[in-house]
Design a protein around this motif. Structure first.
Motif, PDB file in Angstrom:
ATOM      1  N   VAL A   4      29.691  34.049  39.108  1.00  0.00           N
ATOM      2  CA  VAL A   4      30.923  33.848  38.336  1.00  0.00           C
ATOM      3  C   VAL A   4      31.819  35.083  38.469  1.00  0.00           C
ATOM      4  O   VAL A   4      31.377  36.210  38.203  1.00  0.00           O
ATOM      5  CB  VAL A   4      30.600  33.587  36.845  1.00  0.00           C
ATOM      6  CG1 VAL A   4      31.864  33.306  36.057  1.00  0.00           C
ATOM      7  CG2 VAL A   4      29.603  32.441  36.699  1.00  0.00           C
ATOM      8  N   HIS A   5      33.050  34.860  38.892  1.00  0.00           N
ATOM      9  CA  HIS A   5      34.003  35.955  39.119  1.00  0.00           C
ATOM     10  C   HIS A   5      35.383  35.605  38.564  1.00  0.00           C
ATOM     11  O   HIS A   5      35.617  34.487  38.124  1.00  0.00           O
ATOM     12  CB  HIS A   5      34.137  36.234  40.629  1.00  0.00           C
ATOM     13  CG  HIS A   5      32.944  36.928  41.200  1.00  0.00           C
ATOM     14  ND1 HIS A   5      32.955  38.244  41.562  1.00  0.00           N
ATOM     15  CD2 HIS A   5      31.689  36.471  41.439  1.00  0.00           C
ATOM     16  CE1 HIS A   5      31.759  38.589  42.018  1.00  0.00           C
ATOM     17  NE2 HIS A   5      30.966  37.524  41.953  1.00  0.00           N
ATOM     18  N   ALA A   6      36.286  36.574  38.617  1.00  0.00           N
ATOM     19  CA  ALA A   6      37.700  36.329  38.340  1.00  0.00           C
ATOM     20  C   ALA A   6      38.490  37.035  39.438  1.00  0.00           C
ATOM     21  O   ALA A   6      38.193  38.174  39.788  1.00  0.00           O
ATOM     22  CB  ALA A   6      38.084  36.847  36.969  1.00  0.00           C
ATOM     23  N   ASP A   7      39.472  36.324  39.978  1.00  0.00           N
ATOM     24  CA  ASP A   7      40.260  36.805  41.110  1.00  0.00           C
ATOM     25  C   ASP A   7      41.293  37.842  40.704  1.00  0.00           C
ATOM     26  O   ASP A   7      41.685  37.891  39.542  1.00  0.00           O
ATOM     27  CB  ASP A   7      41.041  35.609  41.680  1.00  0.00           C
ATOM     28  CG  ASP A   7      40.592  35.250  43.073  1.00  0.00           C
ATOM     29  OD1 ASP A   7      40.186  36.173  43.788  1.00  0.00           O
ATOM     30  OD2 ASP A   7      40.674  34.067  43.438  1.00  0.00           O
ATOM     31  N   ARG A  20      38.597  43.682  31.796  1.00  0.00           N
ATOM     32  CA  ARG A  20      37.744  43.944  32.949  1.00  0.00           C
ATOM     33  C   ARG A  20      36.994  42.680  33.352  1.00  0.00           C
ATOM     34  O   ARG A  20      36.399  42.001  32.518  1.00  0.00           O
ATOM     35  CB  ARG A  20      36.747  45.060  32.627  1.00  0.00           C
ATOM     36  CG  ARG A  20      37.441  46.376  32.281  1.00  0.00           C
ATOM     37  CD  ARG A  20      36.461  47.456  31.937  1.00  0.00           C
ATOM     38  NE  ARG A  20      35.606  47.074  30.813  1.00  0.00           N
ATOM     39  CZ  ARG A  20      34.732  47.909  30.234  1.00  0.00           C
ATOM     40  NH1 ARG A  20      34.617  49.153  30.685  1.00  0.00           N
ATOM     41  NH2 ARG A  20      33.988  47.503  29.235  1.00  0.00           N
ATOM     42  N   GLU A  21      37.006  42.414  34.654  1.00  0.00           N
ATOM     43  CA  GLU A  21      36.318  41.218  35.186  1.00  0.00           C
ATOM     44  C   GLU A  21      34.859  41.197  34.755  1.00  0.00           C
ATOM     45  O   GLU A  21      34.331  40.157  34.362  1.00  0.00           O
ATOM     46  CB  GLU A  21      36.438  41.208  36.718  1.00  0.00           C
ATOM     47  CG  GLU A  21      35.756  40.006  37.355  1.00  0.00           C
ATOM     48  CD  GLU A  21      35.761  40.032  38.879  1.00  0.00           C
ATOM     49  OE1 GLU A  21      36.353  40.962  39.462  1.00  0.00           O
ATOM     50  OE2 GLU A  21      35.170  39.121  39.477  1.00  0.00           O
ATOM     51  N   LYS A  22      34.176  42.351  34.823  1.00  0.00           N
ATOM     52  CA  LYS A  22      32.741  42.370  34.523  1.00  0.00           C
ATOM     53  C   LYS A  22      32.445  41.873  33.114  1.00  0.00           C
ATOM     54  O   LYS A  22      31.379  41.322  32.865  1.00  0.00           O
ATOM     55  CB  LYS A  22      32.166  43.773  34.724  1.00  0.00           C
ATOM     56  CG  LYS A  22      32.646  44.826  33.733  1.00  0.00           C
ATOM     57  CD  LYS A  22      31.885  46.146  33.894  1.00  0.00           C
ATOM     58  CE  LYS A  22      32.339  47.179  32.879  1.00  0.00           C
ATOM     59  NZ  LYS A  22      31.609  48.450  32.993  1.00  0.00           N
ATOM     60  N   GLY A  48      29.395  38.440  38.061  1.00  0.00           N
ATOM     61  CA  GLY A  48      29.755  39.440  39.064  1.00  0.00           C
ATOM     62  C   GLY A  48      29.879  40.841  38.470  1.00  0.00           C
ATOM     63  O   GLY A  48      30.078  41.016  37.270  1.00  0.00           O
ATOM     64  N   HIS A  49      29.719  41.841  39.364  1.00  0.00           N
ATOM     65  CA  HIS A  49      29.995  43.247  39.019  1.00  0.00           C
ATOM     66  C   HIS A  49      29.103  43.760  37.880  1.00  0.00           C
ATOM     67  O   HIS A  49      28.022  43.274  37.686  1.00  0.00           O
ATOM     68  CB  HIS A  49      31.497  43.429  38.718  1.00  0.00           C
ATOM     69  CG  HIS A  49      32.355  42.759  39.750  1.00  0.00           C
ATOM     70  ND1 HIS A  49      32.621  43.331  40.961  1.00  0.00           N
ATOM     71  CD2 HIS A  49      32.933  41.523  39.779  1.00  0.00           C
ATOM     72  CE1 HIS A  49      33.355  42.488  41.684  1.00  0.00           C
ATOM     73  NE2 HIS A  49      33.563  41.386  40.994  1.00  0.00           N
ATOM     74  N   GLY A  50      29.591  44.748  37.112  1.00  0.00           N
ATOM     75  CA  GLY A  50      28.800  45.326  36.021  1.00  0.00           C
ATOM     76  C   GLY A  50      28.563  46.810  36.220  1.00  0.00           C
ATOM     77  O   GLY A  50      28.616  47.322  37.342  1.00  0.00           O
TER      78      GLY A  50
HETATM   79 ZN   LIG Z   1      34.586  39.621  41.396  1.00  0.00          ZN
END
Ligand SMILES: [Zn+2]
Length: 484
Positions: free
Chosen positions: A269-272, A215-217, A200-202
């Protein structure tokens, strides 16, 4: 004190107004106070952080290839040598002041590029921005694109599946059988099952940020790379990353890349994160019925999708040759099958995650996330944990924990495909061997005995031993027996 202070402020205000009036002509100058660069396999993005909106004129020169960016009434307050140009087409950034005032930025590039640009207004995080994307014509969006032979096999399989679905949609199930057996009659391609792993993200979008700044990314890229590695180590599977670096990809673009690479499955794939630091655990999402219904409507309605496809490329599942009703039935069939596969696989992934991590929700949740909306590619979104929870934030950064999460995602997806392998896959071939299907060979499975294998092929133990030159009744797992 109060009175003096107030008078003082009033005087300063008056002076400022005067000075601004006096220099109105030059006062428009905008400042570039930061530049950021994001490098992707098929483009590089350069972002100018500005103190205000700006007019830009961008053009290319060749021999050698260069990109020129002229910014009206702009000053540079940034050291361009600080930009990390690694992995990008830009080999050098040079700047100069134009005679008319304003800034010229020249990018020396090591390949032909197609520039495009847009501006963004300020938001909570950033000031005015100018975004310049240099696309690399002909470059793939993924580092390791699908092999042309694999792509062809996949196209053939998709075409056959489409013909089957059409036969069902038109109420001719016998025809579907004929199509299926025609496909089976060809030499088995034993293709790899292709998994799209989507971190996810980036880039400019860091995703959620933990209490200690994680950072989640970054963590989801680490986990996604580990997931890919596990698949690539497994015969019969191949994985690719929709994003393999720190750059941004739009949500629709992610599903488009999956379709171009003929993915059998898509996992994001993510993190909440939530405001409270308490919640923890993993969750798994599949597309909701509402999301599916609105997406079906979008595909049916959107004329821009006439050239877009469901189930493949190059006209394999282009729906515009079908009447409205049939298109609807076909889409519903496809979407329903896809959702069922997503939910079944999600169950397997939840089961695996539950063995290594707390579960935030114990069953697959459903939502209308855009990345889950491919009508023909089963898709899941895994929230690996809560980055807003300090303990889970630390875990998400740990390589050992990342590996466990990756293994769980991998195991869940593999378990599904072992049960339901696509017809042209190596896994399907192996399963048929196990059943003693079309071939006259049988691969010994765990728990098999010579008498069982003989009985299941309607032959005597003696004939089986003779045909394979066996002088004992002992079999090894994986041993290939000729069936006489
Ligand atoms: Zn996310």
């Amino acid at each position: 004190m109060d009175r003096l202070g107030r008078d003082g402020r009033a005087m300063v205000t008056a002076l400022v107004s005067l000075c601004c009036l006096g220099t109105a002509a030059q006062a428009q100058a905008v400042e570039v106070h930061n530049m950021r660069l994001w490098s992707a396999p098929d483009h590089v993005r350069l972002v100018f952080d500005m103190s205000g909106p700006v007019n830009a004129n961008i053009f290319t020169l060749d021999g050698p290839d260069r990109v020129v960016i002229d910014l009206d009434s702009t000053d540079l307050d940034f050291d361009v040598d600080k930009l990390d140009l690694d992995d990008s087409a830009i080999s050098k950034v040079r700047t100069g002041v134009r005679e008319s005032g304003g800034l010229r930025v020249v990018l020396d590039v090591n390949r032909p590029v197609a520039p495009k640009s847009f501006t963004l207004p300020p938001n909570e995080q950033y000031s005015d921005r100018l975004v310049v994307d240099l696309d690399y014509p002909g470059a793939s969006a993924v580092k390791d694109p699908i092999d042309p032979i694999e792509a062809m096999i996949r196209d053939q399989e998709i075409a056959a599946q489409r013909a089957q679905k059409e036969a069902v949609a038109e109420g001719k199930p016998e025809q579907a059988e004929v199509v299926a057996s025609a496909v089976e009659a060809q030499p088995h391609p034993k293709r790899d099952i292709i998994i799209a792993v989507d971190p996810g993200h980036g880039g400019e979008d860091p995703g959620a940020i933990g209490p200690h700044g994680t950072r989640e990314k970054d963590v989801v890229l680490d986990i996604a790379r580990k997931v890919k590695q596990r698949f690539d180590q497994t015969p019969g599977f191949k994985a690719f990353l929709t994003r393999d670096g720190d750059y941004y990809i739009g949500l629709r673009q992610r599903t488009l890349i999956a379709r171009q690479q003929k993915a059998d499955f898509f996992v994001s794939v993510h993190a909440d994160a939530v405001r409270s630091s308490q919640p923890s655990g993993s969750s798994v999402y599949a597309l909701s019925q509402g999301g599916a219904t609105s997406e079906t409507a979008r595909w049916l309605a959107a004329s821009e999708n006439q050239s877009d496809l469901i189930g493949g490329v190059d006209g394999n599942l282009s729906l515009d040759d079908k009447d409205e009703v049939l298109r609807g039935v076909l889409l519903d069939l496809t979407m329903t099958a896809t959702m069922n596969d997503s939910l079944a696989t999600g169950g397997q992934v939840i089961d695996q995650l539950g063995r290594i991590n707390k579960l935030h929700k114990s069953s697959v949740e459903q939502a209308g996330f855009v990345v889950l909306k491919s009508p023909d590619i089963p898709s899941l979104l895994v929230e690996t944990g809560f980055i807003s929870n300090p303990r889970e934030e630390a875990q998400l950064k740990s390589s050992a924990h990342q590996a466990k999460l990756a293994q769980a995602i991998y195991e869940g997806i593999v378990a599904h495909f072992r049960q339901h392998p696509p017809p042209s896959s190596l896994l399907a071939w192996q399963r048929d061997q196990g059943r003693g299907g079309a071939s006259n060979e049988y691969r010994v499975q765990r728990g098999d005995s010579l008498s069982q294998v003989a009985a299941s092929h309607n032959i005597s133990m003696k004939a089986l031993k003779q045909a394979n030159g066996l002088d004992s009744d002992i079999l090894r797992v994986g041993q290939v027996l000729t069936i006489p």
